[in-house]
Design a protein around this motif. Structure first.
Motif, PDB file in Angstrom:
ATOM      1  N   LEU A  33       0.811  -1.219   0.000  1.00 54.95           N
ATOM      2  CA  LEU A  33       0.000   0.000   0.000  1.00 54.95           C
ATOM      3  C   LEU A  33       0.845   1.270   0.000  1.00 54.95           C
ATOM      4  O   LEU A  33       0.431   2.295  -0.525  1.00 54.95           O
ATOM      5  CB  LEU A  33      -0.927   0.019   1.221  1.00 54.95           C
ATOM      6  CG  LEU A  33      -2.261  -0.726   1.148  1.00 54.95           C
ATOM      7  CD1 LEU A  33      -3.133  -0.201   0.023  1.00 54.95           C
ATOM      8  CD2 LEU A  33      -2.077  -2.218   1.062  1.00 54.95           C
ATOM      9  N   ARG A  34       2.031   1.199   0.618  1.00 58.46           N
ATOM     10  CA  ARG A  34       2.923   2.359   0.673  1.00 58.46           C
ATOM     11  C   ARG A  34       4.371   1.902   0.481  1.00 58.46           C
ATOM     12  O   ARG A  34       4.777   0.842   0.978  1.00 58.46           O
ATOM     13  CB  ARG A  34       2.828   3.081   2.008  1.00 58.46           C
ATOM     14  CG  ARG A  34       1.494   3.727   2.301  1.00 58.46           C
ATOM     15  CD  ARG A  34       1.209   4.922   1.416  1.00 58.46           C
ATOM     16  NE  ARG A  34       0.006   5.613   1.841  1.00 58.46           N
ATOM     17  CZ  ARG A  34      -1.236   5.266   1.494  1.00 58.46           C
ATOM     18  NH1 ARG A  34      -1.413   4.202   0.706  1.00 58.46           N
ATOM     19  NH2 ARG A  34      -2.274   5.945   1.934  1.00 58.46           N
ATOM     20  N   ILE A  35       5.127   2.737  -0.235  1.00 55.94           N
ATOM     21  CA  ILE A  35       6.555   2.501  -0.429  1.00 55.94           C
ATOM     22  C   ILE A  35       7.285   3.811  -0.147  1.00 55.94           C
ATOM     23  O   ILE A  35       7.053   4.812  -0.830  1.00 55.94           O
ATOM     24  CB  ILE A  35       6.885   2.057  -1.868  1.00 55.94           C
ATOM     25  CG1 ILE A  35       6.033   0.878  -2.294  1.00 55.94           C
ATOM     26  CG2 ILE A  35       8.375   1.733  -1.993  1.00 55.94           C
ATOM     27  CD1 ILE A  35       6.089   0.601  -3.794  1.00 55.94           C
ATOM     28  N   GLY A  36       8.144   3.826   0.856  1.00 54.66           N
ATOM     29  CA  GLY A  36       8.988   4.979   1.099  1.00 54.66           C
ATOM     30  C   GLY A  36      10.236   4.892   0.230  1.00 54.66           C
ATOM     31  O   GLY A  36      10.802   3.814   0.040  1.00 54.66           O
ATOM     32  N   ILE A  37      10.648   6.029  -0.323  1.00 53.51           N
ATOM     33  CA  ILE A  37      11.873   6.080  -1.126  1.00 53.51           C
ATOM     34  C   ILE A  37      13.008   6.542  -0.237  1.00 53.51           C
ATOM     35  O   ILE A  37      12.893   7.549   0.466  1.00 53.51           O
ATOM     36  CB  ILE A  37      11.722   7.045  -2.320  1.00 53.51           C
ATOM     37  CG1 ILE A  37      10.490   6.673  -3.150  1.00 53.51           C
ATOM     38  CG2 ILE A  37      12.978   7.021  -3.177  1.00 53.51           C
ATOM     39  CD1 ILE A  37      10.548   5.300  -3.765  1.00 53.51           C
ATOM     40  N   LEU A  58      13.266  -2.294  -6.753  1.00 52.67           N
ATOM     41  CA  LEU A  58      13.611  -1.590  -5.523  1.00 52.67           C
ATOM     42  C   LEU A  58      12.454  -1.658  -4.520  1.00 52.67           C
ATOM     43  O   LEU A  58      11.405  -2.214  -4.793  1.00 52.67           O
ATOM     44  CB  LEU A  58      13.940  -0.127  -5.835  1.00 52.67           C
ATOM     45  CG  LEU A  58      15.078   0.149  -6.814  1.00 52.67           C
ATOM     46  CD1 LEU A  58      15.191   1.650  -7.071  1.00 52.67           C
ATOM     47  CD2 LEU A  58      16.396  -0.395  -6.277  1.00 52.67           C
ATOM     48  N   GLY A  59      12.673  -1.044  -3.362  1.00 47.76           N
ATOM     49  CA  GLY A  59      11.608  -0.873  -2.395  1.00 47.76           C
ATOM     50  C   GLY A  59      11.725  -1.752  -1.176  1.00 47.76           C
ATOM     51  O   GLY A  59      11.491  -2.954  -1.266  1.00 47.76           O
ATOM     52  N   HIS A  60      12.088  -1.147  -0.022  1.00 47.03           N
ATOM     53  CA  HIS A  60      12.135  -1.919   1.218  1.00 47.03           C
ATOM     54  C   HIS A  60      11.536  -1.175   2.412  1.00 47.03           C
ATOM     55  O   HIS A  60      11.455  -1.728   3.497  1.00 47.03           O
ATOM     56  CB  HIS A  60      13.581  -2.350   1.534  1.00 47.03           C
ATOM     57  CG  HIS A  60      14.518  -1.216   1.758  1.00 47.03           C
ATOM     58  ND1 HIS A  60      15.248  -0.665   0.748  1.00 47.03           N
ATOM     59  CD2 HIS A  60      14.851  -0.543   2.878  1.00 47.03           C
ATOM     60  CE1 HIS A  60      16.001   0.315   1.225  1.00 47.03           C
ATOM     61  NE2 HIS A  60      15.767   0.412   2.516  1.00 47.03           N
ATOM     62  N   GLU A  85      10.323  -5.957   7.985  1.00 46.61           N
ATOM     63  CA  GLU A  85      11.744  -5.985   8.349  1.00 46.61           C
ATOM     64  C   GLU A  85      12.487  -6.614   7.162  1.00 46.61           C
ATOM     65  O   GLU A  85      12.407  -7.824   6.958  1.00 46.61           O
ATOM     66  CB  GLU A  85      11.936  -6.824   9.610  1.00 46.61           C
ATOM     67  CG  GLU A  85      13.363  -7.001  10.062  1.00 46.61           C
ATOM     68  CD  GLU A  85      13.482  -8.042  11.162  1.00 46.61           C
ATOM     69  OE1 GLU A  85      14.603  -8.550  11.362  1.00 46.61           O
ATOM     70  OE2 GLU A  85      12.454  -8.357  11.814  1.00 46.61           O
ATOM     71  N   PRO A  86      13.226  -5.829   6.371  1.00 48.94           N
ATOM     72  CA  PRO A  86      13.687  -6.325   5.066  1.00 48.94           C
ATOM     73  C   PRO A  86      15.068  -6.966   5.074  1.00 48.94           C
ATOM     74  O   PRO A  86      15.705  -7.059   4.021  1.00 48.94           O
ATOM     75  CB  PRO A  86      13.702  -5.046   4.222  1.00 48.94           C
ATOM     76  CG  PRO A  86      14.082  -3.981   5.198  1.00 48.94           C
ATOM     77  CD  PRO A  86      13.471  -4.382   6.521  1.00 48.94           C
ATOM     78  N   GLU A 114      17.965  -8.686  -3.367  1.00 45.71           N
ATOM     79  CA  GLU A 114      16.910  -9.420  -4.052  1.00 45.71           C
ATOM     80  C   GLU A 114      15.769  -8.444  -4.348  1.00 45.71           C
ATOM     81  O   GLU A 114      15.701  -7.358  -3.776  1.00 45.71           O
ATOM     82  CB  GLU A 114      16.414 -10.593  -3.210  1.00 45.71           C
ATOM     83  CG  GLU A 114      15.798 -10.212  -1.875  1.00 45.71           C
ATOM     84  CD  GLU A 114      15.367 -11.436  -1.082  1.00 45.71           C
ATOM     85  OE1 GLU A 114      14.157 -11.760  -1.155  1.00 45.71           O
ATOM     86  OE2 GLU A 114      16.218 -12.061  -0.417  1.00 45.71           O
ATOM     87  N   ASP A 115      14.884  -8.852  -5.246  1.00 46.03           N
ATOM     88  CA  ASP A 115      13.819  -7.955  -5.675  1.00 46.03           C
ATOM     89  C   ASP A 115      12.933  -7.546  -4.507  1.00 46.03           C
ATOM     90  O   ASP A 115      12.593  -8.355  -3.636  1.00 46.03           O
ATOM     91  CB  ASP A 115      12.983  -8.617  -6.766  1.00 46.03           C
ATOM     92  CG  ASP A 115      13.693  -8.628  -8.111  1.00 46.03           C
ATOM     93  OD1 ASP A 115      14.608  -7.805  -8.302  1.00 46.03           O
ATOM     94  OD2 ASP A 115      13.338  -9.463  -8.967  1.00 46.03           O
ATOM     95  N   GLY A 116      12.564  -6.256  -4.510  1.00 46.27           N
ATOM     96  CA  GLY A 116      11.851  -5.667  -3.398  1.00 46.27           C
ATOM     97  C   GLY A 116      10.380  -5.418  -3.657  1.00 46.27           C
ATOM     98  O   GLY A 116       9.713  -6.174  -4.364  1.00 46.27           O
ATOM     99  N   GLY A 117       9.877  -4.322  -3.073  1.00 41.23           N
ATOM    100  CA  GLY A 117       8.447  -4.123  -2.946  1.00 41.23           C
ATOM    101  C   GLY A 117       7.782  -3.196  -3.938  1.00 41.23           C
ATOM    102  O   GLY A 117       6.611  -2.848  -3.739  1.00 41.23           O
TER     103      GLY A 117
END
Length: 341
Positions: A33-37, A58-60, A85-86, A114-117
């Motif tokens: 629902l949300r991804i912080g950069i 990207l995206g963790h 917790e990534p 590895e591939d993220g969110g």
């Protein structure tokens, strides 16, 4: 389903990938629902990120909702809101056996190794999900960057009589300052970005802030002026800038602790007699521990930690590939960009 992939530096594109399918017994299927950069994403975009290979999703920094759980998962249910917790440890190396899950020898960081969110759904080991009944998805996506600063403060273990300097008023430095203030009222933050310093001064109970405005900036004297004649006894450097990191040894008080939160690709070299004369303690701080996530969620839920001022920019998932570069480069007003799905 549609994902966003960084194929190579400065080349962020949409790609179709397979749906993740049903979760295995110890997994959960989650909806993003949300991804912080964060700085990791920005450095990867510019080709400056260590420990990184292309192409990569990207995206963790994520706020997610549980869609379905595997049959062996007991602490989660469909509909739960969670932070991720990534930092995944798929082997029990020496560090992990000693409880240092933040720096395992074969650690795999989601969105880095590895591939993220940056995709609508993914499956994950349910033990890496931290639920909250009270926090919203914005807050949950902020738990990970907050945890970086929290862990650094835990590393230094500041005492009430310490005088604390945080260098770098970006999200990680701001997080370190926010948690350092809970242990000590003598916290100063320093940066070249006046807008970020103004935000910190407005929202954090700092002793003061220092704006570095030229090459002749006299660190020791400026610090003594704000620390009542003393130098800092705990320094957190969140810049990842080798010049800034090297200077910490010069203006640290004798007997001080220095914690490097940021990193750069290169050798760190310092003058050994200065290091020994002051009997300095130099530490690295990497990632965070699972318990850090739980404690931060509790601090926000109880109102002790406020995150309302963190998010300065918002963008829709569909707009991100085209607008990513313009959000950050040359924009000194950005603190945290939140992507909405």
């Amino acid at each position: 389903m549609k994902s966003i992939v960084l194929q190579k530096p400065e080349h962020l594109v949409f790609e179709e990938i397979d749906n993740p399918g049903k979760p295995n017994p110890n997994e959960a299927l989650v909806k993003v629902l949300r991804i912080g950069i964060c700085g990791t994403d920005i450095h990867a975009f510019k080709g400056r990120q260590p420990f990184f290979n292309y192409p990569r999703i990207l995206g963790h920094e994520l706020g997610v909702e549980v869609v379905e759980t595997g049959i062996a998962v007991n602490h989660l249910k469909a509909g739960d809101k969670c932070a991720l917790e990534p930092y995944f440890n798929k082997t029990l190396g020496q560090a992990v056996r000693r409880g240092k899950t933040n720096c395992g020898e074969e650690i795999s960081v989601f969105g880095v190794h590895e591939d993220g969110g940056m995709r609508p759904y993914f499956k994950v080991d349910a033990n890496y999900l931290h639920p909250s009944e009270k926090l919203n998805f914005d807050q949950l996506a902020l738990i990970e960057p907050l945890a970086i600063g929290y862990h650094a403060v835990q590393r230094a273990s500041p005492e009430q009589d310490d005088k604390i300097l945080v260098i770098g008023a970006g999200p990680i430095g701001m997080a370190a300052a926010q948690f350092a203030i809970l242990t000590n009222k003598q916290v100063v933050i320093m940066d070249i970005n006046r807008q970020r310093l103004d935000v910190c001064q407005k929202h954090l109970a700092l002793k003061g802030s220092l704006h570095i405005d030229n090459q002749d900036f006299n660190y020791p004297e400026n610090l003594k002026n704000i620390f009542d004649g003393d130098l800092p006894t705990v320094i957190f450097d969140a810049t990842g800038n080798p010049d800034s990191m090297k200077k910490t040894l010069e203006f640290a008080a004798h007997g001080s602790k220095i914690v490097f939160i940021g990193l750069f690709q290169g050798d760190f070299i310092f003058h050994d007699p200065l290091f020994h004369k002051k009997e300095l303690t130099l530490m690295a701080s990497r990632n965070a521990l699972g318990n850090d996530f739980k404690e931060i969620i509790g601090l926000i839920e109880s109102g002790i930690v406020n995150t309302d001022f963190w998010i300065t920019h918002r963008i829709n998932f569909e707009e991100l590939p085209e607008q990513f570069g313009g959000l950050f480069f040359g924009n000194e007003h950005v603190i945290k960009v939140m992507v909405e799905l």
